[in-house]
Design a protein around this motif. Structure first.
Motif, PDB file in Angstrom:
ATOM      1  N   ALA A 188       0.812  -1.213   0.000  1.00 13.63           N
ATOM      2  CA  ALA A 188       0.000   0.000   0.000  1.00 13.63           C
ATOM      3  C   ALA A 188       0.847   1.266   0.000  1.00 13.63           C
ATOM      4  CB  ALA A 188      -0.936   0.009   1.204  1.00 13.63           C
ATOM      5  N   GLY A 189       2.168   1.107   0.039  1.00 12.89           N
ATOM      6  CA  GLY A 189       3.044   2.271   0.049  1.00 12.89           C
ATOM      7  C   GLY A 189       3.199   2.874  -1.337  1.00 12.89           C
ATOM      8  N   ASP A 190       3.937   3.970  -1.390  1.00 17.74           N
ATOM      9  CA  ASP A 190       4.239   4.655  -2.642  1.00 17.74           C
ATOM     10  C   ASP A 190       5.525   4.060  -3.208  1.00 17.74           C
ATOM     11  OD1 ASP A 190       4.930   6.353  -4.706  1.00 17.74           O
ATOM     12  OD2 ASP A 190       4.646   8.199  -3.558  1.00 17.74           O
ATOM     13  N   PHE A 191       5.424   3.296  -4.265  1.00 15.53           N
ATOM     14  CA  PHE A 191       6.588   2.593  -4.793  1.00 15.53           C
ATOM     15  C   PHE A 191       7.634   3.541  -5.381  1.00 15.53           C
ATOM     16  CE2 PHE A 191       4.740  -1.069  -3.477  1.00 15.53           C
ATOM     17  CZ  PHE A 191       5.195  -2.240  -4.064  1.00 15.53           C
ATOM     18  N   MET A 192       7.249   4.766  -5.692  1.00 13.23           N
ATOM     19  CA  MET A 192       8.219   5.747  -6.154  1.00 13.23           C
ATOM     20  C   MET A 192       9.009   6.343  -4.988  1.00 13.23           C
ATOM     21  SD  MET A 192       8.079   5.776  -9.413  1.00 13.23           S
ATOM     22  CE  MET A 192       8.950   7.278  -9.817  1.00 13.23           C
ATOM     23  N   ARG A 193       8.483   6.183  -3.775  1.00 13.11           N
ATOM     24  CA  ARG A 193       9.137   6.744  -2.589  1.00 13.11           C
ATOM     25  C   ARG A 193       9.169   5.704  -1.471  1.00 13.11           C
ATOM     26  NH1 ARG A 193       9.541  12.195  -2.482  1.00 13.11           N
ATOM     27  NH2 ARG A 193       9.440  12.184  -0.203  1.00 13.11           N
ATOM     28  N   LEU A 194       9.390   4.452  -1.826  1.00 11.33           N
ATOM     29  CA  LEU A 194       9.274   3.371  -0.860  1.00 11.33           C
ATOM     30  C   LEU A 194      10.307   3.493   0.263  1.00 11.33           C
ATOM     31  CD1 LEU A 194       7.484   0.965  -0.323  1.00 11.33           C
ATOM     32  CD2 LEU A 194       9.049  -0.473  -1.633  1.00 11.33           C
ATOM     33  N   GLY A 195      11.497   3.923  -0.067  1.00 12.35           N
ATOM     34  CA  GLY A 195      12.513   4.104   0.963  1.00 12.35           C
ATOM     35  C   GLY A 195      12.083   5.132   1.998  1.00 12.35           C
ATOM     36  N   ASP A 196      11.508   6.237   1.522  1.00 11.32           N
ATOM     37  CA  ASP A 196      11.006   7.258   2.446  1.00 11.32           C
ATOM     38  C   ASP A 196       9.866   6.717   3.289  1.00 11.32           C
ATOM     39  OD1 ASP A 196      12.816   9.085   1.451  1.00 11.32           O
ATOM     40  OD2 ASP A 196      11.396  10.022   0.087  1.00 11.32           O
ATOM     41  N   ASP A 197       8.968   5.954   2.664  1.00  5.37           N
ATOM     42  CA  ASP A 197       7.840   5.379   3.396  1.00  5.37           C
ATOM     43  C   ASP A 197       8.324   4.436   4.493  1.00  5.37           C
ATOM     44  OD1 ASP A 197       6.070   6.782   1.883  1.00  5.37           O
ATOM     45  OD2 ASP A 197       5.132   5.061   0.911  1.00  5.37           O
ATOM     46  N   ILE A 198       9.353   3.660   4.190  1.00  8.82           N
ATOM     47  CA  ILE A 198       9.906   2.732   5.188  1.00  8.82           C
ATOM     48  C   ILE A 198      10.441   3.519   6.387  1.00  8.82           C
ATOM     49  CG2 ILE A 198      11.847   1.160   5.621  1.00  8.82           C
ATOM     50  CD1 ILE A 198      11.378   0.053   2.779  1.00  8.82           C
ATOM     51  N   GLU A 199      11.206   4.562   6.125  1.00  8.04           N
ATOM     52  CA  GLU A 199      11.764   5.371   7.212  1.00  8.04           C
ATOM     53  C   GLU A 199      10.667   6.008   8.053  1.00  8.04           C
ATOM     54  OE1 GLU A 199      14.464   8.272   5.740  1.00  8.04           O
ATOM     55  OE2 GLU A 199      15.994   6.818   5.151  1.00  8.04           O
ATOM     56  N   LYS A 200       9.671   6.572   7.392  1.00  4.64           N
ATOM     57  CA  LYS A 200       8.594   7.263   8.104  1.00  4.64           C
ATOM     58  C   LYS A 200       7.735   6.287   8.905  1.00  4.64           C
ATOM     59  CE  LYS A 200       8.237  11.035   4.734  1.00  4.64           C
ATOM     60  NZ  LYS A 200       7.380  11.634   3.672  1.00  4.64           N
ATOM     61  N   MET A 201       7.486   5.094   8.358  1.00  5.73           N
ATOM     62  CA  MET A 201       6.663   4.130   9.075  1.00  5.73           C
ATOM     63  C   MET A 201       7.427   3.548  10.260  1.00  5.73           C
ATOM     64  SD  MET A 201       3.519   3.241   8.995  1.00  5.73           S
ATOM     65  CE  MET A 201       2.811   3.437   7.347  1.00  5.73           C
ATOM     66  N   GLU A 202       8.727   3.388  10.121  1.00  4.61           N
ATOM     67  CA  GLU A 202       9.529   2.954  11.267  1.00  4.61           C
ATOM     68  C   GLU A 202       9.496   4.020  12.364  1.00  4.61           C
ATOM     69  OE1 GLU A 202      13.412   2.126   9.799  1.00  4.61           O
ATOM     70  OE2 GLU A 202      12.884   0.145   9.007  1.00  4.61           O
ATOM     71  N   ALA A 203       9.618   5.281  11.967  1.00  2.00           N
ATOM     72  CA  ALA A 203       9.575   6.378  12.939  1.00  2.00           C
ATOM     73  C   ALA A 203       8.209   6.466  13.609  1.00  2.00           C
ATOM     74  CB  ALA A 203       9.906   7.701  12.246  1.00  2.00           C
ATOM     75  N   ALA A 204       7.178   6.023  12.923  1.00  2.34           N
ATOM     76  CA  ALA A 204       5.820   6.039  13.475  1.00  2.34           C
ATOM     77  C   ALA A 204       5.594   4.925  14.487  1.00  2.34           C
ATOM     78  CB  ALA A 204       4.797   5.940  12.351  1.00  2.34           C
ATOM     79  N   GLY A 205       6.549   3.982  14.567  1.00  2.00           N
ATOM     80  CA  GLY A 205       6.435   2.926  15.559  1.00  2.00           C
ATOM     81  C   GLY A 205       6.021   1.570  15.038  1.00  2.00           C
ATOM     82  N   ALA A 206       6.060   1.371  13.723  1.00  2.00           N
ATOM     83  CA  ALA A 206       5.711   0.064  13.162  1.00  2.00           C
ATOM     84  C   ALA A 206       6.630  -1.012  13.739  1.00  2.00           C
ATOM     85  CB  ALA A 206       5.824   0.086  11.642  1.00  2.00           C
TER      86      ALA A 206
END
Length: 214
Positions: A10-28
């Motif tokens: 469900a992430g943005d595949f053009m910005r997947l690296g950013d999504d990973i960082e942000k979701m980790e910071a969110a507490g995933a």
């Protein structure tokens, strides 16, 4: 407290690296990766190179969900990438115990997944050795589907079997998970909550993750 597993499909595949960082910071807690072959399910997701790139970027564990025929393929490769958990569908193989052993022999946690129509009794013989059971609350293959409420009965049934037999497997749930359905599934006995669209489309990822954790 529940563990929250964002589904990267469900992430943005053009910005997947950013999504990973942000979701980790969110507490995933764990990232959930759906692997589809276009045969077991009517869709294709991503292959080994993308999983490898995600594994190199992520600092939290990866949970690979094989929505594929011949799920025994590539298990050694997932282990080499550092994947922590692998689940496969009981409907996709005549030799589930062999695949479970293969996953364990490569140092990963083994899970068995059930489609919405598949009864819990189909995996009863695997419960003493399985690490987690994945209850699908939508038909696998596409994100954003509506939660199938009748699947809650399967979570409850599985939780009773776990309690009565003294097993220690986890119960994972995937499909249509939002604040409301997460609460329903948690009360039924689930502890691992996979969520895709609900998390990634929320305006505040940390708040969304914290709410699902309960």
């Amino acid at each position: 407290m529940n563990k929250v597993l964002p589904s990267l499909l469900a992430g943005d595949f053009m910005r997947l690296g950013d999504d990973i960082e942000k979701m980790e910071a969110a507490g995933a807690d764990i990232f959930h990766l759906d692997i589809m072959d276009g045969q077991f399910v009517p869709n294709i997701s991503y292959g080994l190179p993308v999983v490898k790139a995600i594994a190199e970027k992520s600092t939290i564990p990866l949970d690979v969900h094989l929505m594929t025929n011949q799920p025994e393929q590539f298990i050694p490769e997932f282990a080499e990438m550092g994947v922590a958990m692998v689940s496969f569908h009981i409907e996709a193989t005549a030799h589930p115990h062999r695949i479970m052993q293969l996953i364990h022999n490569h140092g990963m946690k083994a899970g068995i997944a059930l489609n919405p129509h598949t009864p819990v009794n189909m995996v009863k013989h695997l419960l003493p050795e399985i690490d987690f059971v994945l209850i699908m609350t939508v038909n696998p293959g596409f994100g954003g589907q509506e939660f199938i409420s009748s699947c809650v009965d399967k979570i409850e049934e599985l939780a009773v079997m776990k309690e009565d037999s003294g097993y220690d497997f986890a119960i994972e749930v995937d499909g249509g998970i939002n604040n409301e359905t997460a609460e329903i599934c948690t009360k039924a006995g689930a502890g691992l909550l996979v969520s895709g669209s609900h998390l990634f489309k929320s305006g505040d990822w940390k708040r969304a993750v914290d709410t699902l954790k309960g």
